[in-house]
Design an enzyme around this catalytic site. Structure first.
Site, PDB file in Angstrom:
ATOM      1  CG  HIS A  53      -0.366   0.122   2.528  1.00 54.67           C
ATOM      2  ND1 HIS A  53       0.459  -0.841   3.084  1.00 54.67           N
ATOM      3  CD2 HIS A  53      -0.431   1.119   3.458  1.00 54.67           C
ATOM      4  CE1 HIS A  53       0.841  -0.454   4.291  1.00 54.67           C
ATOM      5  NE2 HIS A  53       0.331   0.737   4.546  1.00 54.67           N
ATOM      6  CG  HIS A  55       0.104   4.446   4.613  1.00 57.60           C
ATOM      7  ND1 HIS A  55      -0.626   3.710   5.514  1.00 57.60           N
ATOM      8  CD2 HIS A  55      -0.749   5.382   4.124  1.00 57.60           C
ATOM      9  CE1 HIS A  55      -1.867   4.179   5.555  1.00 57.60           C
ATOM     10  NE2 HIS A  55      -1.968   5.182   4.720  1.00 57.60           N
ATOM     11  CG  ASP A  57       5.058   3.360   7.379  1.00 61.40           C
ATOM     12  OD1 ASP A  57       4.131   3.699   6.609  1.00 61.40           O
ATOM     13  OD2 ASP A  57       4.877   2.562   8.322  1.00 61.40           O
ATOM     14  CG  HIS A  58       4.284   0.162   4.359  1.00 60.80           C
ATOM     15  ND1 HIS A  58       4.193  -1.163   4.725  1.00 60.80           N
ATOM     16  CD2 HIS A  58       3.878   0.879   5.428  1.00 60.80           C
ATOM     17  CE1 HIS A  58       3.742  -1.243   5.978  1.00 60.80           C
ATOM     18  NE2 HIS A  58       3.544  -0.018   6.422  1.00 60.80           N
ATOM     19  CG  HIS A 111      -3.992   0.323   6.645  1.00 58.13           C
ATOM     20  ND1 HIS A 111      -3.929   0.892   7.883  1.00 58.13           N
ATOM     21  CD2 HIS A 111      -2.815   0.632   6.030  1.00 58.13           C
ATOM     22  CE1 HIS A 111      -2.760   1.524   8.017  1.00 58.13           C
ATOM     23  NE2 HIS A 111      -2.073   1.374   6.906  1.00 58.13           N
ATOM     24  CG  ASP A 128       0.764  -1.001   7.824  1.00 62.48           C
ATOM     25  OD1 ASP A 128       1.658  -1.822   8.104  1.00 62.48           O
ATOM     26  OD2 ASP A 128       0.970   0.222   7.730  1.00 62.48           O
ATOM     27  CG  HIS A 166       4.251  -1.486  11.498  1.00 65.10           C
ATOM     28  ND1 HIS A 166       5.029  -0.363  11.683  1.00 65.10           N
ATOM     29  CD2 HIS A 166       3.488  -1.239  10.406  1.00 65.10           C
ATOM     30  CE1 HIS A 166       4.745   0.529  10.734  1.00 65.10           C
ATOM     31  NE2 HIS A 166       3.816   0.023   9.941  1.00 65.10           N
TER      32      HIS A 166
HETATM   33 ZN   LIG Z   1       0.026   1.810   6.437  1.00 59.96          ZN
END
Ligand SMILES: [Zn+2]
Length: 254
Positions: A53, A55, A57-58, A111, A128, A166
Site C-alpha cells: 500500500h 503509505h 513508511d512502506h 487500511h 498493515d 510492523h
Molecule cells: Zn500503512
C-alpha cells in the site's frame, strides 16, 4: 531455497527480504538504506520490489532503489506507488524474476483503499492489514471492508506464515487480553513474544492458525469478544461488523 529475512526500518517497520542465490526481492521498502546496506553486505542483486500500500513508511525507499536497480515494482493499482511497473489487484500474480517465487494477489482494502496482500510459498505478506494479534487502523475504507479483508486472510490455511509490516505484537497482545480475558492462549503467546523481544528478535512471522486462535479482530463472532465490545459500547450489538468497529475504536484509545 528461498530465505525470508527481516530488515528493520524506522522505529518498528520490517522490510521483508526474499533471497535465493545471488538475488533478493523486498516487500515494502519504506527506506532504501537498510536494503542497500544488506545487498552490499551479502553480495546480492535486487530482483524486484513488492508494495502492499502507498503509505510512506512502506514505499518511501522505492525511488532510490530503482534509481540504482532497474527492477519490476509490483503494487496495488489505484494507489500512488512510486515507479510502479506492475499494477496488480485481485486475481493477478506477482512472479519474481530469477527467484522462482510466485505470489497471488489479494485485494484487502480498509487500511487504505486498494491495499493488497501477496500470498504464495505458504507465506502471506499483508502490510498493515493483519498484524500479529491485531490489525491496522481503518484509514481509507470502512469497518465492513476491513473485516471482509481480514476474513479473507483468515480463510487461508492454518500453517500460513504471516509476515506483517510492523513489530506491534506485544502491545497488541496486551489489548487482546483486555478484550478476550478468558483466552488462555494469549498468556502463552505473550510469554513467547516477550522472550523473543528480550533476545532482540522479531516476533514474526506468526501463523494464521495462531491468529485465528488469539487475534480478537479475527474473533468478532466469539461470545467473549462480543461481550467485551458491548461493555465498551454500553449497548448490545451482535453484528460482527459493529463488534469489529467497536474494538477497533477501543484499540485506538487503549
Ligand atoms: Zn500503512
Amino acid at each position: 531455497m528461498l530465505e525470508i529475512v527481516p530488515l528493520p526500518a524506522f522505529q518498528d517497520n520490517y522490510i521483508w527480504t526474499l533471497r535465493s542465490g545471488k538475488l533478493a526481492a523486498v516487500v515494502d521498502p519504506g527506506e532504501a538504506r537498510p536494503v542497500l546496506d544488506y545487498l552490499a553486505k551479502e553480495g546480492l542483486s535486487l530482483a524486484s520490489i513488492l508494495a502492499t500500500h502507498h503509505h510512506p513508511d512502506h514505499v518511501g525507499g522505492i525511488a532510490e532503489l530503482v534509481a540504482r536497480h532497474k527492477v519490476p515494482v509490483f503494487g496495488p493499482k489505484g494507489e500512488p506507488i512510486p515507479a510502479l511497473t506492475h499494477p496488480v489487484g485481485e486475481g493477478d500474480r506477482a512472479d519474481i524474476p530469477g527467484l522462482d517465487a510466485s505470489f497471488s494477489v489479494l485485494d484487502i482494502p480498509g487500511h487504505t483503499r486498494a491495499h493488497v496482500a501477496y500470498y504464495g510459498l505458504g507465506s502471506l505478506f499483508c502490510g498493515d492489514t493483519l498484524f500479529a494479534c491485531g490489525c491496522g487502523r481503518v484509514f481509507e475504507g470502512t469497518a465492513a471492508q476491513m473485516l471482509e479483508s481480514l476474513s479473507k486472510l483468515a480463510a487461508l490455511p492454518d500453517e500460513t506464515k504471516v509476515y506483517c509490516g510492523h513489530e506491534y505484537t506485544l502491545a497488541n497482545i496486551r489489548f487482546a487480553r483486555a478484550v478476550d480475558p478468558g483466552n488462555a492462549l494469549l498468556a502463552s503467546r505473550e510469554e513467547r513474544a516477550q522472550r523473543l523481544r528480550d533476545a532482540g528478535r522479531p516476533t514474526l512471522p506468526s501463523t494464521l492458525g495462531e491468529e485465528r486462535a488469539t487475534n480478537p479482530f479475527l474473533r468478532c463472532a466469539e461470545p467473549a469478544v462480543v461481550d467485551s465490545a458491548n461493555k465498551y459500547l454500553g449497548s448490545r450489538v451482535a453484528d460482527p461488523v459493529r463488534v469489529f468497529a467497536a474494538i477497533r475504536e477501543w484499540k485506538n484509545k487503549f
